[in-house]
Design an enzyme around this catalytic site. Structure first.
Site: not given
Ligand code: NDP
Length: 485
Positions: A174, A177, A232, A249, A283, A381
């Protein structure tokens, strides 16, 4: 405006309920595409396809050489189409085109790396004290559910898909969005590259309606998630019901520590690069800048001065160093944090939206100083171009402040004294620590966090391990009965 479909079981499909969600160009705020707004039924179809592809033997019996070749063919295609992919990534995320070009090249490198690694997965002979042969076999985990964020869309997809394919798993991916477009382009080459139908499925939609059903689906064996710590934590809870393997991650609030004896010019550049690359939507962003008190005033002045020269502008212009943030929501979120920061600390530079860029979700590189490490802008963050500069008196205090965070993804230390630098490296509780740099990331080296930045490691040989199970096999070499009864 283009209407895209998603890729399930080797075909291009709409969502079962026929809904779509808009995809934006954050520099113009215009809708540039629509993708299916999928739901649980679509996820179920994708998981069934992935399950069947895994169970029917065709994929599980594919040789490691063949899986490697598929990855090489995909990498070749990504390299061939890199200009198109980079432009699409820059338009959809808002990231500068030059950075997008690096991302696409890195995605291809990741596919190549795991293409090579596919044939290097080896078992083990266990030295058991009997007339027997005991083996450890490495086998694919099964169906992997993979959920990725919006800051490095194709690169994050490559980090997830490449090791899974090399291991022999099947996948339901996935994309975020906001940024599904490059992943959908990539999926157009799956069939030509030789991926049998059902092996990789891409389902577009929201976290709650697509992500959660992937995590809860009983036929998914493993979940690989990159995203925020808040989501997470929900994923861990949801995965518990079916005891899925999980790798997380998550985010960070990474310290970038500058001692007085560091190379001053390199330090200023390094501090800005670490926190403002990709608009701070990273991140591992070095968003807490810790500076030794003896150089603090000079450092701060140079940092603020140089930050004003960072060129904000449209992502497709090659001189642009910072584009808009990915979305209206992210823009509002970051601006709200800037208002919090104005109450909690002092503003050295930035702090607003550039007046010359009226359209688009732009935020200036913003630096707060005299920040208390307990302030929200030092603990939470922000995921945008906002730095918190914090002074420290000595090595012990630098380590204490650096580690005083629930996160532990990354850190950096700057010093010319290798004894001091290595003492600090050892004391820092983070999964990645750089010395005299911050951010270089290589597919050959492990990536992942300590503490609430998650667990599991991506990249390198560690990345493929997360998609493998270990089967212990005992082969009796005695031809006589056991003789117990
Ligand atoms: P989110 O946690 O909001 O979303 C990440 C993904 O999870 C998206 O595809 C999102 O869907 C999906 N998601 C949201 N809610 C749920 C749920 N209840 N169940 C399952 N999946 C869900 O993060 P962001 O997209 O805002 O990305 C930023 C975050 O990612 C930051 O915290 C950043 O630090 C972290 N990150 C970490 C990295 C690492 O390697 N450690 C690398 C890059 C980013 P949708 O948004 O499409 O609704």
């Amino acid at each position: 405006m283009k209407r895209e479909r998603m890729y399930i079981n080797g075909g291009w499909v709409d969502s079962v309920r026929g809904a779509y969600l808009p995809v934006y160009d954050p520099s113009t705020e215009e809708v540039i595409a629509e993708v299916p707004d999928a739901g649980a039924q679509d996820v179920d179809g994708a998981v069934q396809a992935a399950r069947a592809a895994f169970d029917n033997g065709d994929w599980s019996n594919t040789t490691a050489q063949e899986r490697g070749r598929i990855l090489f063919r995909l990498a070749e295609r990504v390299r061939k189409e890199s200009a198109m992919l980079a432009e699409l990534e820059a338009r959809n995320c808002g990231k500068p085109i030059v950075e997008a070009e690096y991302d696409i090249a890195d995605a291809a490198t990741c596919l190549e790396y795991y293409g090579g690694l596919a044939t290097k997965v080896m078992g083990h002979v266990n030295p058991v004290p009997d007339n027997a042969l005991s083996l450890s076999l490495r086998e694919p985990m099964g169906v992997a559910g993979q959920i990725i964020p919006w800051n490095y869309p194709l690169l994050m997809a490559a980090w997830k898909l490449a090791p899974a394919i090399a291991a022999g798993c099947t996948c339901v991916l996935k994309p975020a969005e906001q940024t599904p477009l490059t992943v959908l382009e990539f999926a157009k080459w799956f069939c030509d590259a030789g991926l049998p139908r059902g092996v990789v499925n891409v389902v577009t939609g929201f976290g709650e309606t697509v992500g959660a059903p992937i995590v809860q689906h009983p036929d998914v064996d493993k979940v690989a998630f990159t995203g925020s710590a808040a989501v997470g934590k929900q994923i861990m809870k949801m995965a518990a019901d079916t005891v899925k393997r999980v790798t997380l991650e998550l985010g960070g609030k990474s310290p970038n520590v500058f001692f007085a004896d560091s190379d001053f010019e390199a330090a200023i550049d390094g501090a800005l690069f670490a926190v403002f690359i990709n608009q701070g939507e990273v991140c591992s962003a070095g968003s807490r800048i810790l500076v030794e008190r003896s150089i603090y005033p000079k450092f701060l002045e140079a940092l603020a001065e140089k930050s004003k020269r960072i060129k904000l502008g449209p992502p497709l212009e090659r001189e642009t160093k910072m584009g808009p943030l990915v979305s209206k929501e992210q823009h509002e979120r970051v601006c709200a944090y800037i208002e919090v920061g104005k109450k909690e600390a002092k503003l050295a530079s930035g702090g607003g939206c550039p007046p010359s860029l009226q359209r688009g979700y732009y935020v200036e590189p913003t630096i707060f100083y005299d920040v208390d490490n307990n302030a929200r802008i030092a603990r939470e963050e922000i995921f945008g171009p906002v730095a918190a500069v914090i002074p420290f008196a000595n090595e012990a205090e630098a380590i204490r402040i650096a580690n005083d965070t629930p996160y532990g993804l990354a850190a950096a230390v700057w010093s010319r004294d290798i004894f001091k630098a290595f003492r600090v490296v050892k004391a820092l509780r983070a999964g990645i620590v750089w010395v005299n740099h911050m951010q270089p990331t290589y597919v050959e080296a492990p990536w992942g966090g300590y503490k609430q930045s998650g667990f599991g490691r991506e990249l390198g040989p560690w990345g493929i391990e997360e998609y493998l199970e270990t089967k212990q096999v005992y082969i009796n070499l005695n031809e006589q009965p056991i003789g117990w009864y």
